[in-house]
Design a protein around this motif. Structure first.
Motif, short mmCIF file in Angstrom:
data_model
loop_
_atom_site.label_atom_id
_atom_site.label_comp_id
_atom_site.label_asym_id
_atom_site.label_seq_id
_atom_site.Cartn_x
_atom_site.Cartn_y
_atom_site.Cartn_z
N LEU A 64 0.82 -1.21 0.00
CA LEU A 64 0.00 0.00 0.00
C LEU A 64 0.86 1.26 0.00
O LEU A 64 1.88 1.33 0.70
N SER A 65 0.42 2.26 -0.76
CA SER A 65 1.03 3.58 -0.67
C SER A 65 0.56 4.24 0.62
O SER A 65 -0.31 3.72 1.33
N LYS A 66 1.12 5.39 0.92
CA LYS A 66 0.72 6.09 2.14
C LYS A 66 -0.76 6.46 2.09
O LYS A 66 -1.50 6.28 3.06
N GLU A 67 -1.21 6.97 0.95
CA GLU A 67 -2.61 7.37 0.82
C GLU A 67 -3.54 6.16 0.99
O GLU A 67 -4.57 6.25 1.66
N GLN A 68 -3.17 5.03 0.39
CA GLN A 68 -3.99 3.83 0.52
C GLN A 68 -3.99 3.33 1.96
O GLN A 68 -5.01 2.85 2.46
N THR A 69 -2.85 3.45 2.64
CA THR A 69 -2.78 3.04 4.04
C THR A 69 -3.72 3.87 4.89
O THR A 69 -4.45 3.35 5.75
N ILE A 70 -3.73 5.18 4.66
CA ILE A 70 -4.62 6.07 5.42
C ILE A 70 -6.08 5.74 5.12
O ILE A 70 -6.92 5.70 6.02
N ASP A 71 -6.39 5.46 3.84
CA ASP A 71 -7.76 5.05 3.49
C ASP A 71 -8.16 3.80 4.26
O ASP A 71 -9.29 3.69 4.74
N LEU A 72 -7.23 2.87 4.40
CA LEU A 72 -7.53 1.59 5.05
C LEU A 72 -7.76 1.75 6.54
O LEU A 72 -8.75 1.23 7.08
N ILE A 73 -6.89 2.48 7.23
CA ILE A 73 -6.92 2.50 8.70
C ILE A 73 -7.78 3.63 9.26
O ILE A 73 -7.89 3.78 10.47
N THR A 74 -8.41 4.43 8.38
CA THR A 74 -9.26 5.53 8.85
C THR A 74 -10.35 5.03 9.79
O THR A 74 -10.68 5.67 10.79
N GLY A 75 -10.90 3.86 9.50
CA GLY A 75 -11.98 3.33 10.33
C GLY A 75 -11.49 2.60 11.56
O GLY A 75 -12.31 2.16 12.37
N TYR A 76 -10.18 2.44 11.74
CA TYR A 76 -9.65 1.75 12.90
C TYR A 76 -9.57 2.71 14.10
O TYR A 76 -9.84 3.89 14.00
N ARG A 77 -9.15 2.17 15.25
CA ARG A 77 -9.09 2.97 16.47
C ARG A 77 -8.02 4.06 16.36
O ARG A 77 -7.07 3.96 15.59
N ALA A 78 -8.16 5.09 17.23
CA ALA A 78 -7.23 6.22 17.21
C ALA A 78 -5.81 5.77 17.50
O ALA A 78 -4.86 6.22 16.86
N ASP A 79 -5.62 4.84 18.46
CA ASP A 79 -4.27 4.41 18.79
C ASP A 79 -3.63 3.67 17.62
O ASP A 79 -2.41 3.75 17.40
N ILE A 80 -4.43 2.97 16.83
CA ILE A 80 -3.91 2.28 15.65
C ILE A 80 -3.46 3.31 14.61
O ILE A 80 -2.39 3.18 14.01
N ARG A 81 -4.29 4.33 14.38
CA ARG A 81 -3.92 5.37 13.41
C ARG A 81 -2.62 6.04 13.82
O ARG A 81 -1.76 6.33 12.98
N ILE A 82 -2.44 6.27 15.12
CA ILE A 82 -1.23 6.93 15.60
C ILE A 82 -0.01 6.06 15.33
O ILE A 82 1.02 6.54 14.86
N ARG A 83 -0.10 4.76 15.63
CA ARG A 83 1.04 3.87 15.40
C ARG A 83 1.41 3.81 13.92
O ARG A 83 2.59 3.84 13.56
N ILE A 84 0.40 3.74 13.05
CA ILE A 84 0.66 3.69 11.62
C ILE A 84 1.29 5.00 11.15
O ILE A 84 2.22 5.02 10.33
N ASN A 85 0.76 6.13 11.64
CA ASN A 85 1.33 7.43 11.25
C ASN A 85 2.79 7.54 11.66
O ASN A 85 3.62 8.07 10.92
N ARG A 86 3.11 7.04 12.86
CA ARG A 86 4.50 7.09 13.32
C ARG A 86 5.40 6.21 12.43
O ARG A 86 6.53 6.58 12.13
N ARG A 87 4.88 5.05 12.02
CA ARG A 87 5.66 4.18 11.16
C ARG A 87 5.91 4.82 9.81
O ARG A 87 7.02 4.73 9.25
N TRP A 88 4.90 5.51 9.26
CA TRP A 88 5.10 6.19 7.99
C TRP A 88 6.11 7.31 8.13
O TRP A 88 6.88 7.60 7.21
N ALA A 89 6.13 7.98 9.29
CA ALA A 89 7.13 9.02 9.51
C ALA A 89 8.54 8.44 9.45
O ALA A 89 9.47 9.05 8.90
N GLU A 90 8.71 7.22 10.00
CA GLU A 90 10.01 6.56 9.95
C GLU A 90 10.40 6.21 8.50
O GLU A 90 11.54 6.41 8.10
N LEU A 91 9.42 5.69 7.73
CA LEU A 91 9.69 5.35 6.34
C LEU A 91 10.08 6.58 5.53
O LEU A 91 11.01 6.53 4.70
#
Length: 244
Positions: A64-91
């Motif tokens: 998944l691209s970053k945009e597709q990842t955000i589309d996917l996890i938008t409906g997940y919990r806030a803590d999940i979105r935060i962890r994914i956002n932090r991982r994308w920052a590392e990438l």
């Protein structure tokens, strides 16, 4: 100097499953559903690939691209979105670290300068493309569960009357609207928006001014709906600025 840029970063469905504490098969199921929405909107689907597990067997995964990842996890919990956002920052930090090589002559130096400017333009284009998503995520960060018309209007930075007018704008095709007024003037949700998971509607019971029991449709917007509206509004504002 010439700067050797790296390939576009992607995140695998297996890594998303790990960061989201989900089974990989469930993440793949969610991506399959996301691809169905992409197909309906004529958008590029998430790319599927294979990986070899420890048992030597080949299984499917998604990249998944970053945009597709955000589309996917938008409906997940806030803590999940935060962890994914932090991982994308590392990438992205890894991608931002260039590999430097000294040019051998003046012509090479000129070519390196041109390449650098082109890379900047591409980066700016990607940032501009992701801005609607960033605004959408900011909007839904305040939304817990479904929200009413007034709360949704506030979440996307509009007044209630302005928001209703935008959702029911007769100058747009019905497929682009979210609500309409019936013969009594009551607001109703379009069925295709309900099917997309953006809005819900149920009958609300109340006592009318004449003392009789009355019913009226009650429209509420899901977090995914708030996200979609915020993204569309940001895109409209960006087009308006470009036209100036």
């Amino acid at each position: 100097m010439s700067i050797l840029t790296q390939n576009i970063k992607t995140m695998s469905s297996r890594e998303i499953a790990e960061h989201c504490d989900k089974d990989h098969r469930n993440v793949c199921r969610d991506i399959d559903s996301l691809n169905e929405s992409y197909a309906q909107m004529a958008l590029l689907k998430v790319e599927q690939s294979d990986y070899v597990a420890d048992n030597g067997q080949s299984y499917r995964q998604y990249l998944l691209s970053k945009e597709q990842t955000i589309d996917l996890i938008t409906g997940y919990r806030a803590d999940i979105r935060i962890r994914i956002n932090r991982r994308w920052a590392e990438l992205e930090q890894q991608a931002a670290q260039p590999v430097v090589a000294l040019p051998q002559d003046y012509l090479s130096a000129l070519k390196a300068l041109v390449t650098s400017e082109e890379a900047k333009e591409r980066a700016n284009a990607e940032i501009k493309q992701l801005q609607p998503k960033a605004a959408a995520l900011d909007a839904i960060s305040h939304a817990k569960g479904s929200t009413g018309i007034r709360e949704t209007a506030k979440a996307v930075g509009m007044g209630q009357n302005e928001f209703v007018a935008w959702c029911t704008n007769p100058n747009k095709p019905a497929s682009a609207r979210f609500m309409y007024r019936d013969h009594s003037g009551a607001l109703n949700a379009y069925s295709h928006r309900i099917d997309q998971g953006f809005v819900t509607q149920k009958l609300s019971c109340f006592i009318g001014g004449d003392g009789r029991d009355r019913t009226a449709p009650k429209v509420r917007f899901t977090p995914s709906g708030v996200t979609q509206i915020a993204k569309l509004l940001q895109q409209e504002r960006s087009r308006e600025l470009e036209a100036v």
